[in-house]
Design a protein around this motif. Structure first.
Motif, mmCIF file in Angstrom:
data_model
loop_
_atom_site.group_PDB
_atom_site.id
_atom_site.type_symbol
_atom_site.label_atom_id
_atom_site.label_comp_id
_atom_site.label_asym_id
_atom_site.label_seq_id
_atom_site.Cartn_x
_atom_site.Cartn_y
_atom_site.Cartn_z
ATOM 1 N N ARG A 142 40.015 37.515 38.963
ATOM 2 C CA ARG A 142 40.515 36.254 38.408
ATOM 3 C C ARG A 142 40.425 35.130 39.432
ATOM 4 N N VAL A 143 40.626 35.471 40.705
ATOM 5 C CA VAL A 143 40.412 34.473 41.757
ATOM 6 C C VAL A 143 38.948 34.058 41.779
ATOM 7 N N ARG A 144 38.042 35.028 41.688
ATOM 8 C CA ARG A 144 36.613 34.724 41.745
ATOM 9 C C ARG A 144 36.177 33.854 40.567
ATOM 10 N N ARG A 145 36.725 34.121 39.377
ATOM 11 C CA ARG A 145 36.365 33.310 38.211
ATOM 12 C C ARG A 145 36.874 31.885 38.353
ATOM 13 N N THR A 146 38.061 31.761 38.897
ATOM 14 C CA THR A 146 38.687 30.437 39.011
ATOM 15 C C THR A 146 38.191 29.673 40.220
ATOM 16 N N ASN A 147 38.018 30.391 41.344
ATOM 17 C CA ASN A 147 37.684 29.733 42.610
ATOM 18 C C ASN A 147 36.899 30.710 43.490
ATOM 19 N N PRO A 148 35.591 30.823 43.258
ATOM 20 C CA PRO A 148 34.800 31.859 43.940
ATOM 21 C C PRO A 148 34.685 31.691 45.449
ATOM 22 N N ASP A 149 34.998 30.533 45.983
ATOM 23 C CA ASP A 149 34.874 30.316 47.425
ATOM 24 C C ASP A 149 36.143 30.651 48.193
ATOM 25 N N ALA A 150 37.193 31.012 47.485
ATOM 26 C CA ALA A 150 38.463 31.286 48.166
ATOM 27 C C ALA A 150 38.376 32.579 48.973
ATOM 28 N N TRP A 151 39.011 32.577 50.137
ATOM 29 C CA TRP A 151 39.163 33.802 50.918
ATOM 30 C C TRP A 151 40.374 34.564 50.406
ATOM 31 N N ILE A 152 40.265 35.896 50.364
ATOM 32 C CA ILE A 152 41.393 36.745 50.025
ATOM 33 C C ILE A 152 41.838 37.462 51.297
ATOM 34 N N ILE A 153 43.079 37.249 51.665
ATOM 35 C CA ILE A 153 43.675 37.915 52.826
ATOM 36 C C ILE A 153 44.633 38.964 52.292
ATOM 37 N N ASP A 154 44.328 40.221 52.569
ATOM 38 C CA ASP A 154 45.130 41.306 52.013
ATOM 39 C C ASP A 154 46.133 41.833 53.028
ATOM 40 N N PHE A 155 47.406 41.686 52.690
ATOM 41 C CA PHE A 155 48.492 42.274 53.471
ATOM 42 C C PHE A 155 49.141 43.414 52.687
ATOM 43 N N THR A 156 48.588 43.698 51.509
ATOM 44 C CA THR A 156 49.147 44.719 50.631
ATOM 45 C C THR A 156 48.710 46.103 51.083
ATOM 46 N N ASN A 157 49.675 47.000 51.268
ATOM 47 C CA ASN A 157 49.383 48.362 51.709
ATOM 48 C C ASN A 157 48.984 49.262 50.542
ATOM 49 N N PRO A 158 48.231 50.318 50.826
ATOM 50 C CA PRO A 158 47.598 50.634 52.118
ATOM 51 C C PRO A 158 46.410 49.723 52.381
ATOM 52 N N VAL A 159 46.512 48.915 53.438
ATOM 53 C CA VAL A 159 45.578 47.820 53.682
ATOM 54 C C VAL A 159 44.134 48.297 53.780
ATOM 55 N N GLY A 160 43.888 49.410 54.470
ATOM 56 C CA GLY A 160 42.510 49.870 54.635
ATOM 57 C C GLY A 160 41.844 50.188 53.312
ATOM 58 N N ILE A 161 42.530 50.927 52.449
ATOM 59 C CA ILE A 161 41.971 51.305 51.156
ATOM 60 C C ILE A 161 41.829 50.093 50.248
ATOM 61 N N VAL A 162 42.831 49.239 50.210
ATOM 62 C CA VAL A 162 42.778 48.058 49.353
ATOM 63 C C VAL A 162 41.665 47.111 49.811
ATOM 64 N N THR A 163 41.544 46.899 51.106
ATOM 65 C CA THR A 163 40.485 46.026 51.611
ATOM 66 C C THR A 163 39.105 46.608 51.304
ATOM 67 N N ARG A 164 38.968 47.927 51.437
ATOM 68 C CA ARG A 164 37.692 48.568 51.116
ATOM 69 C C ARG A 164 37.333 48.349 49.645
ATOM 70 N N ALA A 165 38.320 48.437 48.770
ATOM 71 C CA ALA A 165 38.085 48.194 47.350
ATOM 72 C C ALA A 165 37.613 46.758 47.116
ATOM 73 N N LEU A 166 38.253 45.809 47.781
ATOM 74 C CA LEU A 166 37.883 44.402 47.623
ATOM 75 C C LEU A 166 36.470 44.137 48.130
ATOM 76 N N LEU A 167 36.155 44.656 49.303
ATOM 77 C CA LEU A 167 34.833 44.414 49.883
ATOM 78 C C LEU A 167 33.741 45.078 49.055
#
Length: 421
Positions: free
Chosen positions: A129-154
């Motif tokens: 939904r962020v990408r649809r609304t604003n594709p240039d925005a950076w997403i900073i993930d502090f949500t745990n487990p950070v490694g797994i969540v960040t891997r999913a995002l990337l």
């Protein structure tokens, strides 16, 4: 500059807002949007956020909303700090693994897997939904487990970087022990999120003198006490492990300890009730001292520094973040997410070179990275067998009978959050 915090009703948020106010020269935020479906919590946190900015003379405005799409529209960066299922789910994550003789913890072991399964689909939906609304925005993930969540995002192609406060906390602690400014210390920080070691502490930058031997010789007992690990163990390792390594290095002792006291989730839930009562007080215009016991120390400084660097401000050029491995640790796949020092700028985070890792650390890192890969597959595709395989691979589980029993309990306690269960 517009920043959006998803999970803005968290009791952590005043810590973040205080950082934005104090460090406005580093990150000049014009608009801070707090997004949260819990309207009552959001009103209390949002009111305090406005008063904190006003007290410190910050000109930015605070907007609160339950509408995610409106909240992220036009944002330069979106910070994720959500907890799917709230403290009630955390209480379960910390309890049922103990029934099988395993550590009950919200970010690692079986409880950490449960959190990943609940969280990854929700975060990916938010990111889309962020990408649809604003594709240039950076997403900073502090949500745990950070490694797994960040891997999913990337893997899904999002502009994302993961963030944890362990490294900045150790940097501040070491600086105090050495009597120097934190900014003068560069940590040789290496591993996976919540599975890291400080293999060097360099004075003056990446090429500076390594003062880790001095730290261990002069302050080893104090450091070990903070980590709740034996001082002789640190001397034998010659490194400073993250305090999460206690779950691995002293697993059985930790299980006995956890069985004999209330869960951390119960303590935090009570603390949150007190904090929210404080936040509703219209006379309160600064973060209360109680918040320092909630966790997340120095979270605001780390978040400001990372956002500033990603958005072209005056953030530090080298920061500890979670990002793709890309050959940094040659024994891991390129698409594993590692937590290391990285060069951070408008194009994202590029890991700095890392010295060859001792097999003692490399072995545990490789095994845990394999678990994280299996955990992500379970989170993305569901299925009891995928959950079982992830648990069987985890260094804190590893036995088939335990993995089976934990799988049954995980599914029983999380059916409302898992559409496939």
């Amino acid at each position: 500059m517009k920043l959006t915090v998803v999970g803005g009703g968290s009791t952590y948020t005043p810590e973040l807002v205080d950082g934005f106010a104090r460090l406005r020269g580093t990150l000049p935020v014009d608009e801070l949007v707090l997004v949260d479906p819990a309207a009552e919590r959001l009103a209390a946190v949002g009111g305090l956020a406005r008063r904190i900015l006003a007290r410190q003379g910050h000109p930015g405005r605070v907007v609160t909303t339950g509408d995610l799409d409106a909240g992220v529209d036009g944002a330069d960066a979106v910070l994720l700090q959500l907890r799917v299922g709230g403290q009630a789910a955390r209480e379960q994550d910390e309890t049922w693994p103990l029934e099988c003789g395993c550590v009950g913890q919200e970010t690692t072991g079986a409880g950490g897997l449960a959190k990943a399964l609940r969280t990854v689909p929700v975060v990916l939906d938010i990111a889309e939904r962020v990408r649809r609304t604003n594709p240039d925005a950076w997403i900073i993930d502090f949500t745990n487990p950070v490694g797994i969540v960040t891997r999913a995002l990337l893997r899904a192609g999002h502009r994302a970087v993961g963030l944890c406060n362990v490294a900045i906390g150790l940097q501040r602690k070491f600086a105090a022990l050495l009597g120097t400014e934190p900014g003068r210390l560069h940590l040789d920080h290496v591993g996976l999120n919540h599975l890291t070691w400080e293999t060097g502490v360099r004075l003056g930058g990446p090429d500076g003198e390594d003062v880790l031997p001095r730290l261990l010789a002069e302050h080893g007992a104090a450091i070990a006490d903070d980590l709740r690990l034996p001082h002789p163990l640190l001397d034998r390792l010659g490194t400073v492990p993250s305090y999460y390594l206690r779950y691995y290095y002293a697993h059985d002792a930790v299980v006995r300890e956890l069985r004999g006291k209330p869960s951390r989730a119960a303590e935090v839930a009570d603390m949150e009730r007190q904090l929210l009562d404080m936040y509703r007080d219209p006379a309160l215009d600064e973060k209360p001292e109680l918040l320092s016991r909630r966790g997340g120390a120095h979270y605001s400084e780390a978040a400001v520094d990372l956002a500033a660097a990603l958005l072209g401000g005056s953030g530090s050029p080298h920061q500890v973040v979670n990002t793709y491995n890309n050959g940094t640790l040659p024994f891991l796949p390129d698409d594993a997410v590692v937590e290391v020092q990285a060069a951070v700028g408008r194009k994202g985070a590029t890991p700095l070179p890392v010295a060859p890792l001792d097999p003692l650390y490399a072995g545990l890192t490789a095994r845990t990275a394999a678990y994280e890969d299996l955990a992500l597959r379970a989170a993305l595709h569901g299925g009891r067998e995928r959950v079982f395989r992830a648990l069987l691979a985890h260094p804190l589980v590893g036995q088939y009978d335990r993995a089976d029993a934990l799988t049954d309990r995980l599914l029983a306690h999380n059916r409302e959050h898992l559409g496939w269960a």
